[in-house]
Design a protein around this motif. Structure first.
Motif, PDB file in Angstrom:
ATOM      1  N   ASP A 339      -0.584  -5.882  -4.241  1.00  0.00           N
ATOM      2  CA  ASP A 339      -2.047  -5.719  -4.224  1.00  0.00           C
ATOM      3  C   ASP A 339      -2.718  -6.370  -3.018  1.00  0.00           C
ATOM      4  N   GLN A 354      -7.141  -1.195  -8.199  1.00  0.00           N
ATOM      5  CA  GLN A 354      -7.960  -0.161  -8.838  1.00  0.00           C
ATOM      6  C   GLN A 354      -8.679   0.736  -7.833  1.00  0.00           C
ATOM      7  N   TYR A 398      -1.260   3.800  -9.954  1.00  0.00           N
ATOM      8  CA  TYR A 398      -2.034   2.686  -9.397  1.00  0.00           C
ATOM      9  C   TYR A 398      -2.259   1.615 -10.469  1.00  0.00           C
ATOM     10  N   GLY A 399      -2.994   0.558 -10.063  1.00  0.00           N
ATOM     11  CA  GLY A 399      -3.258  -0.535 -11.005  1.00  0.00           C
ATOM     12  C   GLY A 399      -2.074  -1.470 -11.178  1.00  0.00           C
ATOM     13  N   ASN A 443      -2.707   4.715 -14.657  1.00  0.00           N
ATOM     14  CA  ASN A 443      -3.281   3.444 -14.239  1.00  0.00           C
ATOM     15  C   ASN A 443      -2.623   2.340 -15.053  1.00  0.00           C
ATOM     16  N   TRP A 446      -3.942  -3.479 -13.770  1.00  0.00           N
ATOM     17  CA  TRP A 446      -4.327  -4.650 -12.993  1.00  0.00           C
ATOM     18  C   TRP A 446      -5.513  -4.310 -12.089  1.00  0.00           C
ATOM     19  N   MET A 465     -11.282   3.045 -17.961  1.00  0.00           N
ATOM     20  CA  MET A 465     -10.019   2.569 -17.369  1.00  0.00           C
ATOM     21  C   MET A 465      -8.842   3.445 -17.772  1.00  0.00           C
ATOM     22  N   ASP A 467      -6.058   2.792 -19.118  1.00  0.00           N
ATOM     23  CA  ASP A 467      -4.834   2.254 -18.531  1.00  0.00           C
ATOM     24  C   ASP A 467      -3.677   2.319 -19.517  1.00  0.00           C
TER      25      ASP A 467
END
Length: 809
Positions: A339, A354, A398-399, A443, A446, A465, A467
């Protein structure tokens, strides 16, 4: 939704039904010094061992032919009375405990010609069928005893009566869960290791070329990649050396460096290899993905002038650099980035992970096929954000925070179930480490979520989100930096099939997950190094260095991991280990591979193993008194709080070359004894000069031919004012452990027989038929014949070899 949730996921210590724990496990072993197996087809002669044992159909046929040859030498009445016994005796070669029955637990032991028999069974066979033994065995000593029932059966007995035939068939402890993965009472799976390579500087990756050569290539963090042949020899010339370009440092915990390598799926035809490393360009740190080609002059070296930079990404901080490269079954290159570093992903409104307009905190997927002309890479047409103008088209998922080691599941060998699943370990921030199955467009939460818990509460409550939760997460009391692993799909350890094995860099913990097919949940079980006799097979060890850096598969699918005792890019303490399950192996010949020839132009460096099996004898641990004071002569031990990533807090200094123990350490630290047993900080009580402590019954000493022995010698015992010797009838390592412990040695190397250290002819034989459990304080507490009563001579004087080291002789 997959997986376990919340605290259940973090704390569950469940074991898959097939891996159910049982009591302390015995040691099944075949005459070739390897674990038993499940025959590929039924056995016609030794049917008792058709499901699990040490014979395949070929060996079964050979035993049947021998039975026919021996039977032809028996007259009618003898055949009628003894054919069944003859078959039983021949078929003990097929028993899963054949090595014990034939006293052949290690290659240095002479193999018996007749399996060990229980006394009652031996008496029965001797009365009716003793004549068959002259055909079964060429042992002249045995044949000479044929007419003496007592001596004959004593000769055929075993020291460990649990393993004698036929009682072992009814021994519940020996047969319960036979052939299943060994687990201790807490459900910790006991596995073993083979040392494969050593002397490496932070080995970050091990890969194969998938070209039939079965070579493997090990990358060091400093920027060198070494070629190893299937016999574990290493080529002196490196496969790749870009150490001058790689950005790293000797600082323990530096996450920068050479981080990943992968061979193109068509390497055999195009010679392309891809690498992932840290660089500094005009004082800016970047991660670089480059392509190299194989040298036209040497198939074991890359052409260093062929480098083409495929992709570079600016790194705002020195940590969270990602580092994984994989090719999927779809032929595309997957890149796993961190990240951007620091802590909490502080970049922008929602963090890099994100933010789909940046490549940091992502799983990328690109097409590097047919790139000799035109762009260096293309975007796969089904990438999920290809048509999103606000997203980078390279993004696959992602995430993510800092995924460290990912792998594709090869799938169940027969059905291919699970094939293509992408497993990743994502390193956590303050509380949890997680394992994810990565899927297109998803996702992984994070910085909103860490594991199953909220990290950024504002983001976490955002319903948009959507996620994906991890399949498993564990708290930082178990470890603080996950190292992702592999689903085992190899051939040699069939009981491990389907087990996802991973670890933790900081705690050194090995762990596993197994999917429950009915609930689709993942069940956790810890992995321990085998204790007792679990790893007592030639070439196996049961210990490893703490800092687990990476996992790997070889070309055949066998599982490896890399760890070090000093996690510095310049410290040559890295070791590569192969994971082995000794509860059951594949049938002989099933896993045989025939590597394609390799043209070697460099000097070969033969592999020399350095690690050893640690053998512990059960000795009571001293109880430690609680104290706030540090031992005198030392310094107080500072508590270590390893952080989430290597950069967050450096591990202990190089002097602490810690090794993961085979059993949990006691809560306190026992001061190390000085010579003579005196502990630091303790003063010996003064004794009046000229006085000696009175000898007590059961005292022992060791004697050699030239005088008093220190750690080895003939055992002499003091009873009722007299020193005498011990006969080796029934003498075992358990009895030897009692003697060694009396003399201050915590470990027994072996029990000695047949007056190896000389005959004590000047003394009486005081003890015979000594049988110990290993926990007694003296030999007098063991079962034994009446003091002074014996049926042996000094040619059978017993001895021991003791040690202060927990290493086999």
């Amino acid at each position: 939704m997959r997986g376990l949730r919340g605290a259940r996921a973090a704390l569950a210590l469940l074991l898959a039904a097939a891996l159910a724990p049982g009591p302390a496990r015995p040691h099944p072993q075949c005459l070739d010094f390897k674990p038993p197996f499940r025959p590929p087809r039924g056995l016609a002669f030794c049917r008792r061992y058709a499901d699990f044992g040490c014979c395949d159909p070929r060996r079964d046929r050979a035993l049947l032919q021998r039975f026919y040859r021996l039977s032809a030498r028996l007259d009618g009445p003898t055949y009628a009375a003894c054919a069944g016994h003859l078959q039983d005796l021949l078929c003990q070669e097929c028993s899963p405990y054949a090595a014990h029955l034939y006293d052949a637990e290690d290659p240095s032991t002479p193999v018996r010609t007749i399996p060990g028999l229980c006394q009652d069974y031996c008496l029965q066979v001797w009365q009716k069928c003793r004549s068959i033994f002259r055909y079964l065995s060429a042992d002249q000593e045995l044949i000479a005893l044929e007419n003496n029932m007592a001596k004959f059966c004593r000769y055929l007995s075993l020291e460990d009566t649990d393993y004698c035939f036929p009682h072992l068939l009814a021994n519940q402890n020996l047969n319960q869960n036979l052939g299943l993965v060994t687990a201790d009472a807490e459900g910790c799976l006991q596995l073993c290791l083979v040392e494969v390579a050593n002397g490496l500087r932070n080995p970050v990756a091990m890969v194969h070329a998938n070209d039939g050569t079965h070579r493997f290539f090990i990358a060091e963090q400093v920027g060198l990649v070494w070629t190893y042949l299937p016999d574990r020899s290493r080529l002196e010339k490196p496969f790749l050396n870009i150490s001058e370009a790689v950005l790293t440092s000797p600082w323990e915990g530096d996450e920068r460096g050479f981080l990943g390598i992968v061979f193109h799926p068509k390497f055999k035809f195009n010679g392309k290899v891809y690498v992932y490393y840290s660089v500094e360009v005009r004082y800016e740190e970047r991660i670089r993905i480059s392509e190299f080609r194989i040298s036209a002059a040497d198939m074991n070296a890359l052409d260093h002038g062929s480098e083409r930079i495929i992709l570079e990404i600016d790194e705002p901080a020195s940590n969270h650099n990602g580092g994984e490269l994989l090719f999927g079954d779809d032929g595309y290159l997957y890149i796993f980035t961190g990240d951007g570093g620091m802590a909490g992903d502080p970049f922008g409104t929602f963090g890099n992970a994100q933010n789909k307009s940046t490549l940091l905190g992502k799983v990328l997927r690109i097409d590097v096929n047919n790139n000799d002309r035109g762009p260096l890479y293309r975007i796969p047409p089904d990438n999920p954000f290809l048509n999103d103008p606000k997203a980078r088209p390279e993004i696959y998922a992602y995430g993510v925070r800092n995924m460290w080691r990912c792998s594709f599941d090869r799938g169940e060998p027969q059905t291919k179930e699970g094939k293509g699943r992408l497993f990743c370990g994502d390193v956590g921030q303050n509380k949890y480490e997680e394992i994810d199955i990565v899927e297109k467009g998803k996702n992984y939460g994070w910085r909103a979520r860490e594991g199953f818990s909220c990290y950024d509460k504002k983001l976490c409550t955002n319903s948009s989100m959507d996620d994906v939760l991890p399949i498993y997460a564990y708290p930082h009391k178990m470890g603080k930096s996950v190292t992702g692993g592999y689903v085992y799909r190899g051939c040699e350890s069939p009981n491990l099939n389907g087990l996802y094995i991973f670890g933790d860099f900081m705690s050194g913990r090995l762990m596993s997950l197994k999917e429950d097919r009915a609930t689709r949940e993942w069940q956790y079980s810890e992995i321990c190094m085998g204790t007792g006799q679990t790893c007592m097979f030639p070439g196996l060890i049961n210990n490893y260095y703490q800092y687990i850096i990476s996992f790997a598969e070889d070309e055949a699918g066998e599982l490896y991991f890399m760890s070090t005792g000093v996690p510095s890019a310049t410290a040559p303490h890295g070791v590569v280990y192969k994971v082995v399950d000794t509860s059951r192996r594949a049938p002989p010949g099933k896993c045989r591979v025939e590597p394609s020839p390799v043209k070697v132009k460099s000097k070969l460096i033969q592999f020399v193993p350095k690690e050893k099996l640690i053998v512990k004898t059960p000795t009571p641990r001293p109880r430690l008194k609680a104290t706030a004071e540090a031992p005198r002569g030392g310094r107080p031990e500072t508590p270590r709080t390893p952080a989430v990533d290597w950069v967050d807090q450096a591990p202990p200094p190089p002097g602490n070359r810690s090794r993961t123990p085979t059993t949990p350490a006691p809560s306190g630290r026992t001061p190390k004894p000085r010579k003579g047993g005196e502990r630091r900080g303790q003063r010996r009580k003064k004794k009046p000069p000229g006085t000696a402590p009175p000898l007590r019954n059961g005292a022992v000493r060791l004697m050699e031919q030239r005088g008093r022995g220190r750690s080895r010698g003939r055992v002499e015992v003091y009873i009722d004012g007299e020193w005498g010797t011990v006969c080796d009838d029934g003498w075992s390592s358990l009895a030897a452990a009692v003697v060694c412990r009396q003399l201050g040695f915590p470990y027994v190397v072996r029990a000695s027989k047949k007056a190896e250290f000389g005959e004590g002819t000047s003394l009486r034989i005081l003890l015979d038929d000594v049988q110990c459990s290993g926990q007694e304080k003296t030999l007098l507490e063991c079962a034994h014949a009446e003091v002074g009563t014996h049926n042996c001579s000094h040619e059978e004087d017993a001895g021991v070899v003791c040690s202060r080291e927990e290493v086999a002789d």
